[in-house]
Write an enzyme that holds these catalytic residues in place. Structure first.
Site, PDB file in Angstrom:
ATOM      1  N   ASP A 178      26.686  67.457  42.374  1.00 51.17           N
ATOM      2  CA  ASP A 178      26.168  66.372  43.213  1.00 51.17           C
ATOM      3  C   ASP A 178      25.517  66.971  44.444  1.00 51.17           C
ATOM      4  OD1 ASP A 178      25.710  63.692  43.640  1.00 51.17           O
ATOM      5  OD2 ASP A 178      27.816  63.124  43.542  1.00 51.17           O
ATOM      6  N   HIS A 187      17.530  65.102  47.808  1.00 53.92           N
ATOM      7  CA  HIS A 187      18.853  64.486  47.764  1.00 53.92           C
ATOM      8  C   HIS A 187      19.690  64.960  46.581  1.00 53.92           C
ATOM      9  CE1 HIS A 187      18.237  61.507  51.025  1.00 53.92           C
ATOM     10  NE2 HIS A 187      16.978  61.703  50.706  1.00 53.92           N
TER      11      HIS A 187
END
Length: 461
Positions: free
Chosen positions: A364, A157
């Site tokens: 991110d 992730h």
């Protein structure tokens, strides 16, 4: 379809069917388990004096969870240590903040062993096992060592760092070799997959043939699978009574001003300091717009026992105070900076009331806030998404206003562009964005990964 065993560091135990203020990953995994059936296993978040391996089961909101408690030393070395002082900063390109301690690495290995030992009796013969995130990279190898022959997948992730950064980790080769215990490894974007390919080919002498990656005699399937949100549920949340109440509160507090909003965990990867400086530059460059906008930054604290995060909070407290001290008026505060979380329905209402969302991380893996903001908008009068080019979501959400978060000037210009954007253009951009968010939602993501995990191709047998 085979039963699904999801394994992650933390498990969000559903209460009364409500999502509360759970993060995007928790909401996504609960949706996946409701869709496919199975079990979610991980750490409870609680500590015990001595590890027992006792499993706490809970069933609610269509999800069965099984959790274990960890020792304080485990949390210090595995979670606060190797996961969040070593891997997290390294994977987000912050080698200057990365700490390399042998105790951290030892705790990381020990907790992965404990996860493997405890979950082993819960895994049925036909189950698919889906391991999540950087906390548990070695878990697939640990399960193989214990005789598990099931199909096992791993999804990261976070970003995957460039080879030149990853090699700063003393155990980098061992960490990457662990990924070859899985059948399928998933990344959010092609950039992160390319970085993984580069390491395998340049450091391990491996090969890449389409989605098949081979090294040391073992082949895995490495894929791009960008995570989505439960779009339909989020659109419904934006129409709820709680959302309407939050929207009304925001409109009353804004008193006609255009609302700029940011919602992020308190983390250095989110670019909050740079965002504040960009808004400060906007105020400095456009004195005629002072008093006409209001910036709300919601930043719930995270990892409060890690010194770096304490420093972030202190820095942002001082910076927001400085900006308010310089630009505030008797009836206007430029920045409202709130260190707490809000339930999803309230956040959906806040998003809908905003003219602009600033989603500007320095790095991110994906960023689900960007997708939630789009899903929460009024279809007749949507706001504008200002999105960092360094967010994984930027590769899907090209109709956002894309910015370099390191440039205060570019951030200020993006705010001006968004404020001045005609309704027709806002509608055109939003319609393209919402189509993507609806099409590539959490169910699409789950299906994409699990289809790959269930497929038994000759290269992976």
């Amino acid at each position: 379809m085979s039963r699904l065993i999801v394994i992650s560091n933390r498990v969000a135990v559903p209460k009364g069917g409500e999502s509360g203020n759970q993060g995007g990953l928790a909401v996504a995994l609960q949706a996946a388990l409701r869709e496919h059936g199975g079990l979610w296993f991980g750490w409870s978040g609680d500590t015990v004096e001595s590890f027992t391996g006792n499993i706490h089961r809970h069933e609610g909101a269509g999800v069965t969870t099984a959790t274990i408690d960890l020792e304080e030393q485990d949390i210090d070395e595995y979670y606060n240590g190797f996961a969040n002082r070593t891997l997290w900063p390294l994977f987000h390109y912050r080698i200057d903040l990365t700490e390399f301690e042998r105790d951290f690495a030892g705790g990381y290995a020990r907790v992965n062993d404990r996860f493997a030992d405890t979950v082993l009796p819960l895994v049925g013969e036909e189950d698919l096992v889906w391991v999540h995130d950087y906390h548990l990279i070695p878990l697939g190898r640990k399960l193989r060592e214990r005789g598990v022959s099931n199909r096992i997948g791993f999804f990261l992730h976070t970003p995957w760092p460039p080879t030149r950064l990853l090699t700063a980790l003393p155990s980098h080769r061992q960490l990457v070799e662990s990924l070859f215990a899985y059948d399928v490894v998933g990344f959010h974007t092609a950039d992160w997959l390319d970085s993984f390919h580069h390491y395998v080919t340049s450091m391990m002498g491996g090969t890449v043939d389409g989605e098949t990656v081979t090294a040391d005699g073992r082949s895995i399937r490495a894929i791009v699978a960008p995570i989505g949100i439960d779009t339909a549920e989020y659109e419904a949340a934006a129409e709820s009574a709680e959302a309407r109440f939050a929207r009304d509160r925001m409109h009353m507090s804004a008193t006609g001003r255009a609302l700029v909003v940011g919602v992020d965990r308190l983390d250095y990867s989110k670019g909050l300091r740079e965002r504040f400086l960009g808004y400060q530059r906007f105020l400095a460059n456009h004195p005629d717009r002072r008093g006409l906008t209001s910036f709300l930054q919601i930043a719930p604290p995270s990892r409060e026992k890690v010194d770096t995060y304490q420093a972030i909070r202190t820095d942002l407290d001082a910076l927001s105070g400085s900006i308010n001290g310089e630009y505030a008026d008797i009836d206007w505060t430029p920045i409202r900076y709130v260190n707490r979380g809000y339930p999803r329905e309230e956040l959906a209402g806040i998003y809908r009331s905003a003219r602009i969302a600033l989603v500007t991380p320095l790095r991110d893996g994906m960023n689900l806030v960007a997708k939630e903001f789009v899903a929460a908008q009024d279809p007749t009068d949507p706001g504008v998404l200002v999105l960092s080019v360094f967010a994984g979501a930027a590769q899907q959400m090209t109709e956002a206003v894309l910015v370099n978060p390191y440039s205060a000037e570019e951030m200020a210009d993006a705010i001006v562009t968004a404020l001045a954007m005609p309704r027709e253009e806002r509608l055109r951009r939003w319609q393209a964005l919402i189509e993507g968010v609806r099409r590539e939602d959490v169910f699409w993501w789950c299906g994409l990964f699990l289809d790959a995990l269930e497929a038994k191709t000759p290269e992976l047998v």
